[in-house]
Enzyme design. Structure first.
Site, PDB file in Angstrom:
ATOM      1  N   LYS A 106       1.531   8.595  68.309  1.00 59.80           N
ATOM      2  CA  LYS A 106       1.757   8.491  66.859  1.00 59.80           C
ATOM      3  C   LYS A 106       2.262   7.086  66.521  1.00 59.80           C
ATOM      4  O   LYS A 106       2.640   6.325  67.434  1.00 59.80           O
ATOM      5  CB  LYS A 106       2.759   9.557  66.418  1.00 59.80           C
ATOM      6  CG  LYS A 106       4.127   9.441  67.076  1.00 59.80           C
ATOM      7  CD  LYS A 106       4.972  10.692  66.840  1.00 59.80           C
ATOM      8  CE  LYS A 106       6.324  10.558  67.507  1.00 59.80           C
ATOM      9  NZ  LYS A 106       7.098  11.808  67.429  1.00 59.80           N
ATOM     10  N   ARG A 136      13.469  21.077  61.092  1.00 55.64           N
ATOM     11  CA  ARG A 136      12.705  19.986  60.492  1.00 55.64           C
ATOM     12  C   ARG A 136      11.294  20.503  60.226  1.00 55.64           C
ATOM     13  O   ARG A 136      10.958  20.828  59.111  1.00 55.64           O
ATOM     14  CB  ARG A 136      12.730  18.817  61.492  1.00 55.64           C
ATOM     15  CG  ARG A 136      12.416  17.497  60.962  1.00 55.64           C
ATOM     16  CD  ARG A 136      12.548  16.433  62.026  1.00 55.64           C
ATOM     17  NE  ARG A 136      11.655  16.636  63.161  1.00 55.64           N
ATOM     18  CZ  ARG A 136      11.378  15.725  64.080  1.00 55.64           C
ATOM     19  NH1 ARG A 136      11.960  14.532  64.023  1.00 55.64           N
ATOM     20  NH2 ARG A 136      10.554  15.972  65.073  1.00 55.64           N
ATOM     21  N   TYR A 153      22.093 -18.458  56.779  1.00 56.61           N
ATOM     22  CA  TYR A 153      22.583 -17.741  55.596  1.00 56.61           C
ATOM     23  C   TYR A 153      24.014 -17.257  55.789  1.00 56.61           C
ATOM     24  O   TYR A 153      24.389 -16.807  56.874  1.00 56.61           O
ATOM     25  CB  TYR A 153      21.698 -16.528  55.306  1.00 56.61           C
ATOM     26  CG  TYR A 153      20.370 -16.882  54.699  1.00 56.61           C
ATOM     27  CD1 TYR A 153      20.296 -17.548  53.473  1.00 56.61           C
ATOM     28  CD2 TYR A 153      19.188 -16.558  55.345  1.00 56.61           C
ATOM     29  CE1 TYR A 153      19.059 -17.869  52.917  1.00 56.61           C
ATOM     30  CE2 TYR A 153      17.958 -16.876  54.793  1.00 56.61           C
ATOM     31  CZ  TYR A 153      17.903 -17.528  53.579  1.00 56.61           C
ATOM     32  OH  TYR A 153      16.687 -17.846  53.036  1.00 56.61           O
ATOM     33  N   MET A 179      14.247 -13.977  57.181  1.00 55.52           N
ATOM     34  CA  MET A 179      12.991 -13.237  57.069  1.00 55.52           C
ATOM     35  C   MET A 179      11.958 -13.713  58.099  1.00 55.52           C
ATOM     36  O   MET A 179      11.301 -12.896  58.750  1.00 55.52           O
ATOM     37  CB  MET A 179      12.422 -13.386  55.656  1.00 55.52           C
ATOM     38  CG  MET A 179      11.156 -12.575  55.451  1.00 55.52           C
ATOM     39  SD  MET A 179      10.386 -12.839  53.857  1.00 55.52           S
ATOM     40  CE  MET A 179      11.578 -12.085  52.766  1.00 55.52           C
TER      41      MET A 179
HETATM   42  C1  LIG Z   1       7.578  12.045  68.767  1.00 52.04           C
HETATM   43  C2  LIG Z   1       7.462  13.363  69.387  1.00 52.04           C
HETATM   44  C3  LIG Z   1       7.359  13.495  70.775  1.00 52.04           C
HETATM   45  C4  LIG Z   1       7.543  12.327  71.711  1.00 52.04           C
HETATM   46  O1  LIG Z   1       8.904  12.013  71.730  1.00 52.04           O
HETATM   47  P1  LIG Z   1       9.522  10.873  72.660  1.00 52.04           P
HETATM   48  O2  LIG Z   1      10.985  11.059  72.510  1.00 52.04           O
HETATM   49  O3  LIG Z   1       9.039   9.586  72.100  1.00 52.04           O
HETATM   50  O4  LIG Z   1       9.025  11.107  74.020  1.00 52.04           O
HETATM   51  C5  LIG Z   1       7.137  14.754  71.292  1.00 52.04           C
HETATM   52  N1  LIG Z   1       7.051  15.835  70.483  1.00 52.04           N
HETATM   53  C6  LIG Z   1       7.175  15.754  69.139  1.00 52.04           C
HETATM   54  C7  LIG Z   1       7.099  16.976  68.317  1.00 52.04           C
HETATM   55  C8  LIG Z   1       7.397  14.514  68.541  1.00 52.04           C
HETATM   56  O5  LIG Z   1       7.555  14.432  67.225  1.00 52.04           O
END
Ligand SMILES: *Cc1c(COP(=O)(O)O)cnc(C)c1O
Length: 358
Positions: free
Chosen positions: A35, A129, A250, A298
C-alpha cells in the site's frame, strides 16, 4: 537534467527481507503489503520483484491502488484492505481484485453481486478501526449462506504488535482464532511485520508484512534483523563560512559558537525531510558526520562541515541523509516519529534509481 537528490532503492534487499520474513512462518505463506505505493518505494517495482521471488499475495489499501497494481502483476492475488463501497463490485471484478470486507453490509453486498468471486473478511479484534465487530462476526458466521461461501481469507490486525509485552496482543490473538473456528476451512491471516516476531502462534496461515520488507526494524529495542533498502543522497549547493555569534537559518535557531563551515544541501520538508528533525542527527560524506544545524527549510538543509577535510566539501558533492550510515529508524527517532512515516514521505522530488532487480 538530474534532480539534486537521488533515492537508490535496493530491490534485492527487499526480496531478501521477504525471504527472511517468510522463513519465520511455519506454514511458509507470506504476502507483501505494498500500500501507499510500496511504502514510498514504488509498488510497480517492488511488486514484480517480490512476485519473481515467489510472492503470490499482495495487499494495498485503496481500490485505485489495486487497479494500478494489476497492470504490474497480471497473475497475483491482490487484496484491497479498505473494503467495498456501493458501486465498487464492478471495478473489483473487472480487475480481479479481492476486497477485504469490513462490515456485514459489505459481506451481504459481495455475496449478492459478486457471483462467488473471492473475498476476504476482516474481523476487528481490538483496533476499532476497520472490520466486523466480534459479535457481528459471531452472528454472521453461523448463517448457512455465509458458511457455504468460498471465502479466500479471514484476517485481523494487531494494535500493539511492536510492544511484545502488551496484553492486547494475546487478547486479539485469542479472539481471532476463537472466531475463526466458526469458518474452519477458511485460511487465516493475523501478523503484520511486528506480529511475525510475537511467535508462530500469532501468525495464522498467511503473513502480512509491510514495513519490515522495506528494512524498518519490526522489533524496536532489539537489533534489526532486516536489510536497509533505501539510500537518500543529495547535493551540496553552497559552502559558506559563518563567524562565531552569527546564526543559521529560520528563527536564528542555531547560533555558531566557533568559526563554522556550513554546507547547504538541496533537501527539505517538501522533499519529505520532516521538520521535527531540525537540529538533530547528521548527514554523512565519505564516513564523516555533518550534523544538521538549525531548522529544516522547505527545500534546504544546513549541515556543519567544519570538521571535514576541505577538499571533500564542495558544491555538487553528494551527502547521504539516510542509508547505510544512518538508518530510516535513526531519522525517525531523531524526528520523534516512526520509520513508516519517513518511508512513505520519501524523496518526492528525488531521482529514483533501482538496483538489485533480477
Ligand atoms: C499496513 C497493514 C499491514 C502491514 O503492516 P506493517 O506494520 O507495515 O507490517 C498489515 N495488515 C494491515 C491490515 C495493514 O493495514
Amino acid at each position: 537534467m538530474p534532480a539534486p537528490a537521488r533515492l537508490t532503492i535496493d530491490l534485492g534487499a527487499v526480496v531478501s527481507n521477504w525471504q527472511f520474513l517468510k522463513s519465520q512462518a511455519t506454514h511458509g505463506q507470506c504476502a507483501g503489503v505494498v500500500k501507499a505505493d510500496g511504502y514510498g518505494l514504488g509498488a510497480d517495482k517492488v511488486g514484480p520483484a517480490l512476485y519473481a521471488a515467489g510472492c503470490r499475495q499482495f495487499f494495498v489499501a485503496h481500490l485505485p491502488e489495486g487497479i494500478a497494481l494489476r497492470t504490474a502483476l497480471p497473475q497475483a492475488e491482490i487484496f484491497v484492505l479498505n473494503g467495498l463501497l456501493p458501486g465498487e463490485v464492478g471495478p473489483y471484478r473487472a480487475s480481479r481484485l479481492i476486497p477485504v470486507l469490513n462490515d456485514p453490509g459489505q459481506v451481504a453486498l459481495w455475496m449478492k453481486e459478486a457471483q462467488g468471486a473471492a473475498a476476504a473478511i476482516h474481523v476487528d479484534t481490538g483496533m476499532n478501526r476497520l472490520g466486523l465487530r466480534v459479535d457481528e462476526a459471531r452472528t454472521l458466521f453461523t448463517e448457512p449462506s455465509v458458511q457455504a461461501y468460498p471465502w479466500r481469507l479471514l484476517m485481523s490486525h494487531f494494535a500493539c504488535a511492536d510492544e511484545p509485552g502488551h496484553p492486547l496482543n494475546q487478547i486479539q490473538r485469542d479472539a481471532f482464532f476463537d472466531i475463526a473456528k466458526l469458518l474452519p476451512d477458511v485460511p487465516t491471516s493475523l501478523a503484520n511485520s511486528s506480529g511475525i516476531f510475537l511467535g508462530t502462534d500469532y501468525h495464522g496461515d498467511l503473513l502480512r508484512p509491510g514495513v519490515a520488507l522495506y528494512g524498518v526494524n519490526p522489533v524496536p529495542g532489539k537489533p534489526n534483523p532486516l536489510k536497509s533498502t533505501v539510500t537518500l543522497e543529495t547535493s551540496i549547493l553552497q559552502v559558506r563560512r559563518v563567524d562565531p555569534g552569527m546564526s543559521v537559518g529560520y528563527g536564528a535557531a542555531h547560533k555558531a559558537d566557533r568559526p563554522t563551515r556550513v554546507a547547504t544541501v538541496a533537501y527539505g520538508y517538501a522533499d519529505g525531510y520532516i521538520r521535527s528533525g531540525s537540529g538533530k542527527g547528521a548527514a554523512y560524506l565519505s564516513g564523516h558526520a555533518l550534523p544538521i544545524l538549525g531548522r529544516v527549510s522547505m527545500d534546504l538543509l544546513t549541515l556543519d562541515a567544519t570538521d571535514l577535510p576541505e577538499a571533500l566539501v564542495h558544491p555538487g558533492a553528494m551527502v547521504e541523509l539516510f542509508g547505510p550510515s544512518r538508518s530510516v529508524d535513526d531519522v525517525a527517532n531523531d524526528a520523534g516519529t516512526i520509520g513508516y512515516e519517513i518511508l512513505t514521505d520519501l524523496g518526492r522530488r528525488a531521482d529514483r534509481v533501482y538496483i538489485g532487480a533480477r
